[in-house]
Design a protein around this motif. Sequence first.
Motif, mmCIF file in Angstrom:
data_model
loop_
_atom_site.group_PDB
_atom_site.id
_atom_site.type_symbol
_atom_site.label_atom_id
_atom_site.label_comp_id
_atom_site.label_asym_id
_atom_site.label_seq_id
_atom_site.Cartn_x
_atom_site.Cartn_y
_atom_site.Cartn_z
ATOM 1 N N LEU A 44 43.658 3.686 -35.355
ATOM 2 C CA LEU A 44 43.283 3.093 -36.630
ATOM 3 C C LEU A 44 44.235 1.961 -36.998
ATOM 4 C CD1 LEU A 44 41.563 3.107 -39.205
ATOM 5 C CD2 LEU A 44 43.080 4.887 -40.122
ATOM 6 N N ALA A 45 45.540 2.208 -36.848
ATOM 7 C CA ALA A 45 46.536 1.188 -37.172
ATOM 8 C C ALA A 45 46.378 -0.035 -36.273
ATOM 9 C CB ALA A 45 47.942 1.766 -37.030
ATOM 10 N N ARG A 46 46.130 0.209 -34.975
ATOM 11 C CA ARG A 46 45.969 -0.896 -34.024
ATOM 12 C C ARG A 46 44.716 -1.718 -34.346
ATOM 13 N NH1 ARG A 46 47.833 1.623 -30.035
ATOM 14 N NH2 ARG A 46 45.952 2.815 -29.579
ATOM 15 N N SER A 47 43.635 -1.030 -34.712
ATOM 16 C CA SER A 47 42.384 -1.729 -35.047
ATOM 17 C C SER A 47 42.550 -2.599 -36.285
ATOM 18 C CB SER A 47 41.255 -0.713 -35.274
ATOM 19 O OG SER A 47 40.961 -0.014 -34.086
ATOM 20 N N LEU A 48 43.263 -2.095 -37.272
ATOM 21 C CA LEU A 48 43.494 -2.865 -38.496
ATOM 22 C C LEU A 48 44.266 -4.142 -38.199
ATOM 23 C CD1 LEU A 48 44.402 0.025 -40.960
ATOM 24 C CD2 LEU A 48 42.353 -1.401 -41.047
ATOM 25 N N VAL A 49 45.288 -4.040 -37.364
ATOM 26 C CA VAL A 49 46.093 -5.211 -37.016
ATOM 27 C C VAL A 49 45.277 -6.202 -36.181
ATOM 28 C CG1 VAL A 49 48.116 -6.013 -35.732
ATOM 29 C CG2 VAL A 49 48.281 -3.964 -37.162
ATOM 30 N N VAL A 51 42.055 -6.687 -36.169
ATOM 31 C CA VAL A 51 41.070 -7.370 -37.015
ATOM 32 C C VAL A 51 41.704 -8.577 -37.696
ATOM 33 C CG1 VAL A 51 39.858 -7.144 -39.217
ATOM 34 C CG2 VAL A 51 39.449 -5.491 -37.406
ATOM 35 N N LYS A 52 42.908 -8.396 -38.224
ATOM 36 C CA LYS A 52 43.594 -9.491 -38.904
ATOM 37 C C LYS A 52 44.042 -10.584 -37.936
ATOM 38 C CE LYS A 52 44.197 -9.736 -42.620
ATOM 39 N NZ LYS A 52 43.294 -10.291 -43.657
ATOM 40 N N GLU A 53 44.403 -10.193 -36.705
ATOM 41 C CA GLU A 53 44.923 -11.160 -35.744
ATOM 42 C C GLU A 53 43.832 -11.902 -34.970
ATOM 43 O OE1 GLU A 53 47.505 -8.914 -33.227
ATOM 44 O OE2 GLU A 53 49.239 -9.107 -34.585
ATOM 45 N N LYS A 54 42.714 -11.212 -34.678
ATOM 46 C CA LYS A 54 41.736 -11.768 -33.735
ATOM 47 C C LYS A 54 40.441 -12.277 -34.369
ATOM 48 C CE LYS A 54 43.386 -9.007 -29.819
ATOM 49 N NZ LYS A 54 43.006 -8.040 -28.762
ATOM 50 N N ILE A 55 40.088 -11.769 -35.546
ATOM 51 C CA ILE A 55 38.809 -12.166 -36.148
ATOM 52 C C ILE A 55 38.988 -13.410 -37.003
ATOM 53 C CG2 ILE A 55 36.897 -11.458 -37.649
ATOM 54 C CD1 ILE A 55 37.039 -9.946 -34.988
ATOM 55 N N HIS A 56 38.108 -14.389 -36.779
ATOM 56 C CA HIS A 56 38.143 -15.634 -37.550
ATOM 57 C C HIS A 56 36.708 -16.149 -37.688
ATOM 58 C CE1 HIS A 56 38.619 -16.573 -33.242
ATOM 59 N NE2 HIS A 56 37.810 -17.566 -33.511
ATOM 60 N N PHE A 57 36.544 -17.296 -38.332
ATOM 61 C CA PHE A 57 35.214 -17.867 -38.515
ATOM 62 C C PHE A 57 34.818 -18.696 -37.297
ATOM 63 C CE2 PHE A 57 36.016 -17.947 -43.349
ATOM 64 C CZ PHE A 57 35.578 -16.650 -43.446
ATOM 65 N N CYS A 58 33.549 -18.573 -36.907
ATOM 66 C CA CYS A 58 32.982 -19.460 -35.887
ATOM 67 C C CYS A 58 32.996 -20.882 -36.435
ATOM 68 C CB CYS A 58 31.553 -19.017 -35.555
ATOM 69 S SG CYS A 58 30.655 -20.163 -34.490
ATOM 70 N N SER A 59 33.399 -21.840 -35.629
ATOM 71 C CA SER A 59 33.494 -23.228 -36.089
ATOM 72 C C SER A 59 32.129 -23.886 -36.263
ATOM 73 C CB SER A 59 34.334 -24.050 -35.106
ATOM 74 O OG SER A 59 33.722 -24.060 -33.819
ATOM 75 N N VAL A 60 31.070 -23.217 -35.789
ATOM 76 C CA VAL A 60 29.718 -23.782 -35.905
ATOM 77 C C VAL A 60 28.960 -23.160 -37.073
ATOM 78 C CG1 VAL A 60 27.505 -24.152 -34.737
ATOM 79 C CG2 VAL A 60 29.643 -24.252 -33.438
ATOM 80 N N CYS A 61 28.805 -21.821 -37.044
ATOM 81 C CA CYS A 61 27.978 -21.150 -38.055
ATOM 82 C C CYS A 61 28.791 -20.429 -39.125
ATOM 83 C CB CYS A 61 27.032 -20.154 -37.393
ATOM 84 S SG CYS A 61 27.859 -18.679 -36.729
ATOM 85 N N PHE A 62 30.102 -20.274 -38.903
ATOM 86 C CA PHE A 62 31.020 -19.617 -39.841
ATOM 87 C C PHE A 62 30.778 -18.117 -39.981
ATOM 88 C CE2 PHE A 62 30.989 -24.089 -40.765
ATOM 89 C CZ PHE A 62 32.351 -24.381 -40.772
#
Length: 203
Positions: A44-49, A51-62
């Motif tokens: 759970l702790a690893r997944s939370l970190v 998400v914050k480190e790897k998930i971002h907006f797509c530069s095309v559709c956001f």
Amino acid sequence: MGIYPEPLAKLIDQFTKLPGIGQKSATRMALFVLRSNRGLAEDLARSLVEVKEKIHFCSVCFNLTDEDPCALCRNEQRANGTVCVVETPGDQMALEESGVYTGRYHILHGVLSPLDGIGPEDLKIHKLLGRLAREKIEEVILATNPTTGGETTASFISGLLSEKYPGVRISRIALGVPMGGDLKFMDSMTLQHALKSRVQMPK
């Protein structure tokens, strides 16, 4: 001194910061984590970190993604000339799960709300215009929610597109009485949309 040891009390406090989670639910969740094996807490702790480190907006559709552009924007089979405009990634997911729409998306990340200080510059509206200039888009489907903000945003985008791209077809998703609904329990806005969006019955 509280009724729970400090580390457990801190975990409960963190859970209460999540939307829709009250004190009782947070306590149940914290106690579940405590009773579970260490692996669950670490995952759970690893997944939370992550998400914050790897998930971002797509530069095309956001949309939310861990790759850029996202999988839908990279899929050439979805480049069928249509772009569906939605308010949030959650709305996009709901439409995608229906399995009906096979084009591409554009996520606005909100709706126009002058009272809250949210104007066109705060949304991804101008990014949508940029896509129409670059991509071979024939139709823009406005799928904002049937709320005051959603309707205002759809009208604003429709006017903007009609002015700048008169050759692009602009459509609005049908809104109205849901399957299994009862007219006497519908609000006036829903009934208005249902009547305006009526279709002819086959003979």
